[in-house]
Design a protein around this motif. Structure first.
Motif, PDB file in Angstrom:
ATOM      1  N   TYR A 146      33.112   5.872   1.848  1.00 39.18           N
ATOM      2  CA  TYR A 146      33.781   7.079   2.339  1.00 39.18           C
ATOM      3  C   TYR A 146      34.414   6.768   3.689  1.00 39.18           C
ATOM      4  O   TYR A 146      33.743   6.265   4.599  1.00 39.18           O
ATOM      5  N   PHE A 147      35.715   7.043   3.822  1.00 36.50           N
ATOM      6  CA  PHE A 147      36.430   6.897   5.082  1.00 36.50           C
ATOM      7  C   PHE A 147      36.905   8.274   5.530  1.00 36.50           C
ATOM      8  O   PHE A 147      37.645   8.945   4.798  1.00 36.50           O
ATOM      9  N   ASN A 192      38.705  10.553   8.788  1.00 33.76           N
ATOM     10  CA  ASN A 192      39.442  10.509  10.060  1.00 33.76           C
ATOM     11  C   ASN A 192      39.902  11.925  10.374  1.00 33.76           C
ATOM     12  O   ASN A 192      40.730  12.490   9.652  1.00 33.76           O
ATOM     13  N   HIS A 216      36.762   8.847  13.914  1.00 30.91           N
ATOM     14  CA  HIS A 216      36.598   8.070  12.683  1.00 30.91           C
ATOM     15  C   HIS A 216      35.140   8.111  12.254  1.00 30.91           C
ATOM     16  O   HIS A 216      34.238   7.926  13.075  1.00 30.91           O
ATOM     17  N   GLU A 219      32.527   6.870   8.770  1.00 30.07           N
ATOM     18  CA  GLU A 219      32.571   5.985   7.597  1.00 30.07           C
ATOM     19  C   GLU A 219      31.156   5.716   7.082  1.00 30.07           C
ATOM     20  O   GLU A 219      30.230   5.494   7.865  1.00 30.07           O
ATOM     21  N   TYR A 235      39.041   8.780   0.742  1.00 31.27           N
ATOM     22  CA  TYR A 235      39.663   8.880   2.063  1.00 31.27           C
ATOM     23  C   TYR A 235      39.879  10.353   2.387  1.00 31.27           C
ATOM     24  O   TYR A 235      40.415  11.106   1.571  1.00 31.27           O
ATOM     25  N   ASN A 253      41.488  12.495   5.515  1.00 30.68           N
ATOM     26  CA  ASN A 253      42.212  12.474   6.787  1.00 30.68           C
ATOM     27  C   ASN A 253      42.707  13.876   7.111  1.00 30.68           C
ATOM     28  O   ASN A 253      43.590  14.404   6.427  1.00 30.68           O
TER      29      ASN A 253
END
Length: 225
Positions: free
Chosen positions: A35-36, A38, A48, A50, A220, A222
């Motif tokens: 999992y990312f 931002n 950020h 992660e 992701y 964001n």
């Protein structure tokens, strides 16, 4: 209709990965769930976050758990970002007798990311410097990461876009045995919207004298300010 078809395709990819890597312990192929995140909390500043759950097989035989976070600042809008962060890594490698040896690492890192776009081709360069506190040892390492994303059914990375993805990352130690590893990856992804995307792919990691491959399932997230 596009969303329905793409969702079916990605589910097929995930089931294929699951079925194949269920026997990955014998085939020396593992799986990483990643999992990312931002999130912007001002026009220039971002957070950020992660999580990487790495397995020797599809799931359940932990190889490594990584938690990484950091605070970044945009030098220019959407293109250049500097960040300082911290990572906690718990590793469970097998020793020669077949037993697991648990090690922990605390890591501080600094990085610079710059992005470029050429038509449909989206490039990202990441330069990272790491200070690694591994049990009673201290190491430093530099990394260079180059990735490319190319939308297939759209002209840009937008809602419902299916895209091809690839990256190469090389790791260099600052002391003796400078070459640490090199990672080569290829995959396919789907943009749910301009904030969330999913990706599945295959990565081979080349270490001194050996290599190991992993499937990767990634999310992701964001969010803008």
């Amino acid at each position: 209709m596009i969303l329905k078809n793409c969702s079916k395709y990605l589910l097929c990819v995930i089931f294929f990965i699951g079925g194949f890597s269920a026997v990955a312990q014998d085939s020396n192929t593992g799986n990483w769930f990643i999992y990312f995140g931002n999130q912007k909390f001002s026009k220039r500043w971002n957070w950020h976050n992660e999580v990487q759950y790495r397995n020797y097989n599809f799931a359940g035989d932990l190889e490594q758990l990584m938690l990484r976070t950091g605070i970044g600042y945009d030098l220019s809008e959407n293109n250049n970002n500097v960040l300082i962060g911290y990572a906690f890594i718990r590793s469970e490698p097998y020793n020669l007798s077949g037993d697991k040896v648990i090690t922990t690492e605390h890591r501080i890192f600094e990085q610079f990311i710059t992005r470029q776009q050429f038509g449909r081709v989206n490039l990202q360069h990441r330069y990272r410097f790491e200070q690694r506190f591994i049990e009673d040892d201290f190491k430093m390492r530099v990394r260079y990461f180059l990735s490319v994303n190319v939308p297939i059914n759209k002209k840009v990375m937008e809602s419902h876009a299916v895209y091809a993805s690839a990256y190469n990352e090389i790791f260099i130690n600052t002391k003796e045995n400078h070459y640490d590893r090199n990672r080569v990856y290829g995959g396919i992804g789907y943009c749910l919207n301009k904030y969330v995307r999913f990706e599945a792919g295959y990565m081979t990691q080349f270490l001194p004298g050996k290599s190991r491959s992993q499937f990767q399932l990634m999310v992701y997230n964001n969010l803008p300010f």
